[in-house]
Design a protein around this motif. Structure first.
Motif, PDB file in Angstrom:
ATOM      1  N   THR A 195       0.703  -1.310   0.096  1.00  0.00           N
ATOM      2  CA  THR A 195       0.154  -0.108   0.137  1.00  0.00           C
ATOM      3  C   THR A 195       0.797   1.272   0.099  1.00  0.00           C
ATOM      4  O   THR A 195       2.071   1.292   0.347  1.00  0.00           O
ATOM      5  CB  THR A 195      -1.045  -0.017   1.129  1.00  0.00           C
ATOM      6  N   ARG A 196       0.136   2.394  -0.354  1.00  0.00           N
ATOM      7  CA  ARG A 196       0.886   3.703  -0.472  1.00  0.00           C
ATOM      8  C   ARG A 196      -0.052   4.818   0.360  1.00  0.00           C
ATOM      9  O   ARG A 196       0.127   5.767   0.113  1.00  0.00           O
ATOM     10  CB  ARG A 196       1.154   4.248  -1.645  1.00  0.00           C
ATOM     11  N   ARG A 197      -1.061   4.070   1.099  1.00  0.00           N
ATOM     12  CA  ARG A 197      -1.837   4.921   1.731  1.00  0.00           C
ATOM     13  C   ARG A 197      -2.291   4.523   3.115  1.00  0.00           C
ATOM     14  O   ARG A 197      -1.880   3.468   3.529  1.00  0.00           O
ATOM     15  CB  ARG A 197      -3.173   5.085   0.931  1.00  0.00           C
ATOM     16  N   GLU A 198      -2.942   5.216   3.925  1.00  0.00           N
ATOM     17  CA  GLU A 198      -3.182   4.920   5.196  1.00  0.00           C
ATOM     18  C   GLU A 198      -4.869   4.328   5.384  1.00  0.00           C
ATOM     19  O   GLU A 198      -5.701   5.028   4.875  1.00  0.00           O
ATOM     20  CB  GLU A 198      -3.331   6.161   6.137  1.00  0.00           C
ATOM     21  N   VAL A 199      -4.942   3.162   5.678  1.00  0.00           N
ATOM     22  CA  VAL A 199      -5.997   2.421   5.996  1.00  0.00           C
ATOM     23  C   VAL A 199      -6.247   1.744   7.412  1.00  0.00           C
ATOM     24  O   VAL A 199      -5.714   0.537   7.564  1.00  0.00           O
ATOM     25  CB  VAL A 199      -6.626   1.470   5.002  1.00  0.00           C
ATOM     26  N   PRO A 200      -6.286   2.671   8.470  1.00  0.00           N
ATOM     27  CA  PRO A 200      -5.662   2.273   9.727  1.00  0.00           C
ATOM     28  C   PRO A 200      -6.575   0.768  10.175  1.00  0.00           C
ATOM     29  O   PRO A 200      -6.219   0.099  10.914  1.00  0.00           O
ATOM     30  CB  PRO A 200      -6.172   3.221  10.653  1.00  0.00           C
ATOM     31  N   LEU A 329      -2.722   1.584  -9.990  1.00  0.00           N
ATOM     32  CA  LEU A 329      -2.248   3.020  -9.717  1.00  0.00           C
ATOM     33  C   LEU A 329      -1.007   2.972 -10.562  1.00  0.00           C
ATOM     34  O   LEU A 329      -0.552   4.096 -11.176  1.00  0.00           O
ATOM     35  CB  LEU A 329      -1.987   3.293  -8.476  1.00  0.00           C
ATOM     36  N   ASP A 330       0.112   2.053 -10.713  1.00  0.00           N
ATOM     37  CA  ASP A 330       1.318   2.234 -11.305  1.00  0.00           C
ATOM     38  C   ASP A 330       1.241   1.957 -12.718  1.00  0.00           C
ATOM     39  O   ASP A 330       2.216   1.847 -13.640  1.00  0.00           O
ATOM     40  CB  ASP A 330       2.501   1.377 -10.704  1.00  0.00           C
ATOM     41  N   GLY A 331       0.047   1.694 -13.379  1.00  0.00           N
ATOM     42  CA  GLY A 331      -0.237   1.470 -14.837  1.00  0.00           C
ATOM     43  C   GLY A 331       0.044   0.068 -15.119  1.00  0.00           C
ATOM     44  O   GLY A 331       0.159  -0.219 -16.415  1.00  0.00           O
ATOM     45  N   GLN A 332       0.196  -0.910 -14.224  1.00  0.00           N
ATOM     46  CA  GLN A 332       0.683  -2.180 -14.602  1.00  0.00           C
ATOM     47  C   GLN A 332      -0.620  -3.116 -15.082  1.00  0.00           C
ATOM     48  O   GLN A 332      -0.593  -4.225 -15.349  1.00  0.00           O
ATOM     49  CB  GLN A 332       1.430  -2.904 -13.456  1.00  0.00           C
ATOM     50  N   PRO A 334      -3.569  -2.056 -16.594  1.00  0.00           N
ATOM     51  CA  PRO A 334      -4.427  -1.100 -17.514  1.00  0.00           C
ATOM     52  C   PRO A 334      -5.856  -1.745 -17.973  1.00  0.00           C
ATOM     53  O   PRO A 334      -5.759  -2.800 -18.232  1.00  0.00           O
ATOM     54  CB  PRO A 334      -3.649  -0.761 -18.666  1.00  0.00           C
ATOM     55  N   GLY A 335      -6.746  -0.865 -17.850  1.00  0.00           N
ATOM     56  CA  GLY A 335      -8.087  -1.376 -18.057  1.00  0.00           C
ATOM     57  C   GLY A 335      -8.761  -2.438 -17.285  1.00  0.00           C
ATOM     58  O   GLY A 335      -9.946  -3.171 -17.575  1.00  0.00           O
ATOM     59  N   ASP A 336      -8.179  -2.466 -16.095  1.00  0.00           N
ATOM     60  CA  ASP A 336      -8.634  -3.510 -15.121  1.00  0.00           C
ATOM     61  C   ASP A 336      -9.742  -2.866 -14.027  1.00  0.00           C
ATOM     62  O   ASP A 336      -9.296  -2.218 -13.142  1.00  0.00           O
ATOM     63  CB  ASP A 336      -7.573  -3.877 -14.192  1.00  0.00           C
ATOM     64  N   ASP A 337     -11.124  -2.931 -14.588  1.00  0.00           N
ATOM     65  CA  ASP A 337     -11.866  -2.154 -13.748  1.00  0.00           C
ATOM     66  C   ASP A 337     -11.903  -2.967 -12.242  1.00  0.00           C
ATOM     67  O   ASP A 337     -12.379  -2.036 -11.202  1.00  0.00           O
ATOM     68  CB  ASP A 337     -13.236  -2.347 -14.231  1.00  0.00           C
ATOM     69  N   PHE A 338     -11.948  -4.281 -11.904  1.00  0.00           N
ATOM     70  CA  PHE A 338     -11.904  -4.700 -10.736  1.00  0.00           C
ATOM     71  C   PHE A 338     -10.845  -3.737  -9.981  1.00  0.00           C
ATOM     72  O   PHE A 338     -10.991  -3.636  -8.738  1.00  0.00           O
ATOM     73  CB  PHE A 338     -11.529  -6.180 -10.773  1.00  0.00           C
ATOM     74  N   ALA A 339      -9.486  -3.838 -10.241  1.00  0.00           N
ATOM     75  CA  ALA A 339      -8.559  -3.328  -9.605  1.00  0.00           C
ATOM     76  C   ALA A 339      -8.740  -1.674  -9.602  1.00  0.00           C
ATOM     77  O   ALA A 339      -8.332  -1.358  -8.338  1.00  0.00           O
ATOM     78  CB  ALA A 339      -7.169  -3.321 -10.259  1.00  0.00           C
ATOM     79  N   ALA A 340      -9.322  -1.122 -10.457  1.00  0.00           N
ATOM     80  CA  ALA A 340      -9.595   0.321 -10.247  1.00  0.00           C
ATOM     81  C   ALA A 340     -10.723   0.506  -8.952  1.00  0.00           C
ATOM     82  O   ALA A 340     -10.605   1.617  -8.295  1.00  0.00           O
ATOM     83  CB  ALA A 340     -10.122   1.029 -11.490  1.00  0.00           C
ATOM     84  N   GLY A 341     -11.452  -0.456  -9.019  1.00  0.00           N
ATOM     85  CA  GLY A 341     -12.417  -0.260  -7.945  1.00  0.00           C
ATOM     86  C   GLY A 341     -11.945  -0.375  -6.588  1.00  0.00           C
ATOM     87  O   GLY A 341     -12.970  -0.312  -5.588  1.00  0.00           O
ATOM     88  N   LEU A 342     -10.895  -0.916  -6.126  1.00  0.00           N
ATOM     89  CA  LEU A 342     -10.483  -1.482  -4.932  1.00  0.00           C
ATOM     90  C   LEU A 342     -10.196  -0.366  -4.114  1.00  0.00           C
ATOM     91  O   LEU A 342      -9.756  -0.523  -3.156  1.00  0.00           O
ATOM     92  CB  LEU A 342      -9.350  -2.411  -5.266  1.00  0.00           C
ATOM     93  N   GLY A 343      -9.897   0.878  -4.624  1.00  0.00           N
ATOM     94  CA  GLY A 343      -9.659   2.052  -3.863  1.00  0.00           C
ATOM     95  C   GLY A 343     -10.785   2.404  -2.617  1.00  0.00           C
ATOM     96  O   GLY A 343     -10.501   2.287  -1.446  1.00  0.00           O
ATOM     97  N   GLU A 344     -11.896   1.979  -3.087  1.00  0.00           N
ATOM     98  CA  GLU A 344     -13.030   1.705  -2.070  1.00  0.00           C
ATOM     99  C   GLU A 344     -13.118   0.215  -1.439  1.00  0.00           C
ATOM    100  O   GLU A 344     -13.816   0.238  -0.491  1.00  0.00           O
ATOM    101  CB  GLU A 344     -14.538   2.195  -2.489  1.00  0.00           C
ATOM    102  N   GLY A 345     -12.836  -0.477  -2.364  1.00  0.00           N
ATOM    103  CA  GLY A 345     -13.311  -1.979  -2.008  1.00  0.00           C
ATOM    104  C   GLY A 345     -12.457  -2.715  -0.787  1.00  0.00           C
ATOM    105  O   GLY A 345     -12.927  -3.396  -0.033  1.00  0.00           O
TER     106      GLY A 345
END
Length: 365
Positions: A195-200, A329-332, A334-345
């Motif tokens: 991770t690169r964020r805080e999710v306590p 996030l690193d562009g590895q 691309p086009g992956d909607d599942f991975a894109a939605g994991l910010g909230e998931g």
């Protein structure tokens, strides 16, 4: 020759090793070395066709066709990834061993450890015909008796797996003692790397899992990713093959049951990214409680601490899903909607794990 792209933005296949070396991102299939490898394995000559199959978000599975033969190639994702991850050689060994012990799995035909072929190790296995149930019901699986039968068959296959004696070649697959402790420690170490964020809440759940860890009452083969989407059905009442053994180990069998429950959709319960069989929320499917009761009746297991194992499954899922999101996030990816939605998931998974631990504290299994 027929090619099928893996996902938008992927450079899926190239012809030669030189083209692979020149590509901006490592391709998934390199055809000339692969065809030479198939020749060496005795696969009949002919035009090579391939397609991506399965719904896995990490390892990649292809159906290959050549010379009238049909087989399956399984490889890890594009590197880089941790050295211990996506170990195809280890996975193939598990498949071979549990198959010899009588479990329904595809037959492994060859294991390639030479990175010169595809850039990563991979293995080949027989293609198993059947149906996979995730978001839709195939023909013959729609009636209420079939809906119940397919879930009961999944539970019974899991009970059979956990009944395989830990002796002979099976005993060489790992150390069952300390499984839960190793799982919690390993995934807690992975979180800051992924991770690169805080999710306590992710860290807090990990601490609570370590503090409330149950004693391991039984030891067995643990599949590690046991869910309906990793089963191939011959009929609603018969599992033809158990697939995707990357996470397999020897350990606590309730880890598999907790994972199955955590990925099993039920009407009226909050959804998470790990609701990987949404079809089971339809009428006619057993409830999670019925699933657990059938397993307990088949095995005699004490399932009173099962919410802890559900929390473990959800928490681990949060951590490996965070790795997918970071790669996106690193562009590895691309086009992956599942991975894109994991910010909230990912926070949703952590919250679901926290809620499971709260149920355990309240005595609500």
């Amino acid at each position: 020759m027929t090619a099928h792209a893996a996902a938008p933005g992927d450079v899926d296949t190239v012809r030669t090793a030189a083209e692979a070396a020149a590509a901006a991102r490592p391709p998934l299939l390199v055809l000339e070395p692969l065809e030479a490898y198939l020749d060496a394995q005795g696969v009949p000559p002919g035009e090579l066709a391939w397609r991506r199959i399965g719904d896995g978000q990490a390892n990649l599975t292809y159906e290959l066709r050549r010379g009238g033969d049909r087989l399956v190639l399984r490889r890890g994702p594009r590197p880089p990834y941790p050295p211990s991850a996506h170990d195809m050689v280890r996975e193939a060994r598990f498949l071979t061993t549990v198959g010899a012990a009588g479990m329904p799995v595809p037959r492994v035909r060859a294991v390639c450890e030479d990175d010169a072929v595809l850039g990563v190790p991979f293995y080949l296995m027989d293609l198993v015909e059947g149906e996979v149930v995730t978001g839709n019901l195939p023909a013959g699986f729609t009636e209420a008796p079939a809906r119940r039968a397919l879930v009961e068959a999944a539970v019974d296959a899991l009970a059979d797996l956990h009944a395989v004696p830990l002796e002979g070649d099976v005993a060489t697959l790992g150390r069952p003692a300390g499984y839960l402790e190793r799982q919690v420690r390993r995934f807690a170490q992975l979180w800051p790397l992924n991770t690169r964020r805080e999710v306590p809440l992710v860290e807090r759940v990990g601490e609570r899992l370590a503090a409330t860890m149950p004693a391991q009452a039984r030891s067995s083969i643990v599949h590690g990713d046991y869910r309906l989407g990793n089963l191939m059905y011959a009929t609603p009442g018969r599992v033809a093959a158990i697939l995707d053994w990357e996470m397999a180990a020897l350990g606590d069998p309730l880890a598999d049951l907790g994972y199955l429950v955590a990925t099993y959709s039920e009407a009226g319960t909050p959804a998470t990214p790990m609701d990987l069989t949404p079809v089971t929320a339809l009428p006619g499917f057993p409830t999670r409680r019925e699933l657990v009761e059938r397993y307990a009746a088949r095995t005699g297991a004490d399932v009173s601490a099962l919410p802890w194992y559900e929390a473990l499954a959800l928490w681990k899922s949060a951590i490996f899903c965070e790795a997918m999101h970071t790669r996106w996030l690193d562009g590895q990816r691309p086009g992956d909607d599942f991975a894109a939605g994991l910010g909230e998931g990912v926070p949703a998974l952590a919250a679901a794990a926290d809620a499971a631990l709260a149920r355990l504290e309240e005595g609500k299994a």
